[in-house]
Design an enzyme around this catalytic site. Structure first.
Site, PDB file in Angstrom:
ATOM      1  N   GLU A   4       0.865  -1.188   0.000  1.00 50.08           N
ATOM      2  CA  GLU A   4       0.000   0.000   0.000  1.00 50.08           C
ATOM      3  C   GLU A   4       0.898   1.233   0.000  1.00 50.08           C
ATOM      4  O   GLU A   4       1.585   1.515   0.986  1.00 50.08           O
ATOM      5  CB  GLU A   4      -0.911  -0.030   1.229  1.00 50.08           C
ATOM      6  CG  GLU A   4      -1.734   1.209   1.444  1.00 50.08           C
ATOM      7  CD  GLU A   4      -2.469   1.685   0.199  1.00 50.08           C
ATOM      8  OE1 GLU A   4      -2.293   2.859  -0.179  1.00 50.08           O
ATOM      9  OE2 GLU A   4      -3.203   0.875  -0.406  1.00 50.08           O
ATOM     10  N   CYS A  62       4.602  -2.394  -8.331  1.00 50.34           N
ATOM     11  CA  CYS A  62       3.241  -2.011  -7.965  1.00 50.34           C
ATOM     12  C   CYS A  62       3.257  -0.764  -7.069  1.00 50.34           C
ATOM     13  O   CYS A  62       3.452   0.336  -7.556  1.00 50.34           O
ATOM     14  CB  CYS A  62       2.491  -3.187  -7.359  1.00 50.34           C
ATOM     15  SG  CYS A  62       0.696  -2.967  -7.363  1.00 50.34           S
ATOM     16  N   ARG A  66      -2.695   5.754  -9.633  1.00 55.91           N
ATOM     17  CA  ARG A  66      -2.862   4.748  -8.583  1.00 55.91           C
ATOM     18  C   ARG A  66      -4.138   3.936  -8.841  1.00 55.91           C
ATOM     19  O   ARG A  66      -5.158   4.488  -9.234  1.00 55.91           O
ATOM     20  CB  ARG A  66      -2.946   5.511  -7.249  1.00 55.91           C
ATOM     21  CG  ARG A  66      -2.867   4.693  -6.016  1.00 55.91           C
ATOM     22  CD  ARG A  66      -2.719   5.656  -4.815  1.00 55.91           C
ATOM     23  NE  ARG A  66      -2.811   4.968  -3.580  1.00 55.91           N
ATOM     24  CZ  ARG A  66      -3.919   4.925  -2.831  1.00 55.91           C
ATOM     25  NH1 ARG A  66      -5.002   5.546  -3.214  1.00 55.91           N
ATOM     26  NH2 ARG A  66      -3.927   4.265  -1.706  1.00 55.91           N
ATOM     27  N   HIS A 118       3.672  -7.646 -10.509  1.00 52.37           N
ATOM     28  CA  HIS A 118       4.441  -8.253  -9.416  1.00 52.37           C
ATOM     29  C   HIS A 118       5.395  -9.314  -9.954  1.00 52.37           C
ATOM     30  O   HIS A 118       5.041 -10.501  -9.995  1.00 52.37           O
ATOM     31  CB  HIS A 118       3.489  -8.870  -8.388  1.00 52.37           C
ATOM     32  CG  HIS A 118       2.727  -7.877  -7.594  1.00 52.37           C
ATOM     33  ND1 HIS A 118       3.161  -7.425  -6.371  1.00 52.37           N
ATOM     34  CD2 HIS A 118       1.578  -7.212  -7.854  1.00 52.37           C
ATOM     35  CE1 HIS A 118       2.300  -6.531  -5.902  1.00 52.37           C
ATOM     36  NE2 HIS A 118       1.332  -6.379  -6.787  1.00 52.37           N
ATOM     37  N   GLU A 138       7.870 -10.620  -8.587  1.00 50.98           N
ATOM     38  CA  GLU A 138       8.368 -11.485  -7.516  1.00 50.98           C
ATOM     39  C   GLU A 138       7.501 -12.710  -7.284  1.00 50.98           C
ATOM     40  O   GLU A 138       7.924 -13.634  -6.589  1.00 50.98           O
ATOM     41  CB  GLU A 138       8.501 -10.682  -6.208  1.00 50.98           C
ATOM     42  CG  GLU A 138       7.206 -10.319  -5.529  1.00 50.98           C
ATOM     43  CD  GLU A 138       6.462  -9.135  -6.140  1.00 50.98           C
ATOM     44  OE1 GLU A 138       5.413  -8.761  -5.572  1.00 50.98           O
ATOM     45  OE2 GLU A 138       6.901  -8.586  -7.167  1.00 50.98           O
TER      46      GLU A 138
END
Length: 194
Positions: free
Chosen positions: A48, A79, A108, A177, A179
């Site tokens: 966040e 992100c 966003r 993402h 990862e």
């Protein structure tokens, strides 16, 4: 051994650490100024962005991080990390600050809410190969200055294609993402900047 930090204030720290360890790095969770000073590169994970911004200030890490980024510390933001690296932000919360490492404007939650999360086939522009991207409440790059290299684009809910991975100087940012896939190319691109 290459020492890579993962900003460990909030977000998917463990997944980035595992990917970097797979690439032979020594990984340091970064929560203090001393840890920030001991690394060769940094990952700002998804999570966040407004919370990460507040915690950077609460832990007195914002100014030291701006200094390290200004001196060329290689950085990858995924992100929420993309949002943090932007110069300008659309749809941020009141008072939200970014780090300004990449001269771009990021929207966003551009791809929608949590229920709109998706997996998308992308083209990784540096070599023209396909790449799998997982988007979770993801941003996109609304606009960017000359000199920002677009590494991948995706079609948004508005039907237009938007940059979702970019590189500028020693900074890389992705809306997706990397990862949580087995694909090492984004993290390897970070290590190549060291």
């Amino acid at each position: 051994m290459t020492q890579v930090g993962v900003l460990a204030l909030q977000g998917d720290v463990r997944e980035h650490a595992l990917m970097l360890e797979q690439l032979g790095c020594d990984v340091t969770p970064v929560r203090r100024v001393a840890e920030l000073g001991a690394i060769d590169a940094l990952v700002i994970p998804g999570g966040e962005s407004s919370t990460q911004d507040k915690l950077l200030r609460a832990f007195d890490l914002r100014e030291p991080l701006l200094e390290r980024l200004g001196s060329g510390l290689p950085v990858l933001g995924s992100c929420a990390g993309m949002i943090m690296l932007a110069r300008d932000l659309v749809d941020g919360i009141t008072g939200q600050q970014t780090l300004g490492a990449i001269p771009m404007t990021v929207r966003r939650n551009a791809f929608g809410r949590q229920v709109d999360s998706s997996e998308v086939a992308l083209v990784w522009e540096p070599d023209g190969s396909s790449m799998h991207g997982t988007f979770i409440r993801a941003p996109w790059v609304e606009s960017h200055d000359d000199g920002v290299e677009v590494l991948a684009t995706a079609t948004g809910p508005d039907g237009d294609r938007h940059p979702v991975a970019v590189r500028f100087a020693s900074a890389i940012a992705t809306a997706f993402h990397p990862e949580i896939s087995a694909d090492i190319r984004v993290h390897q691109a970070l290590l190549d900047l060291i």
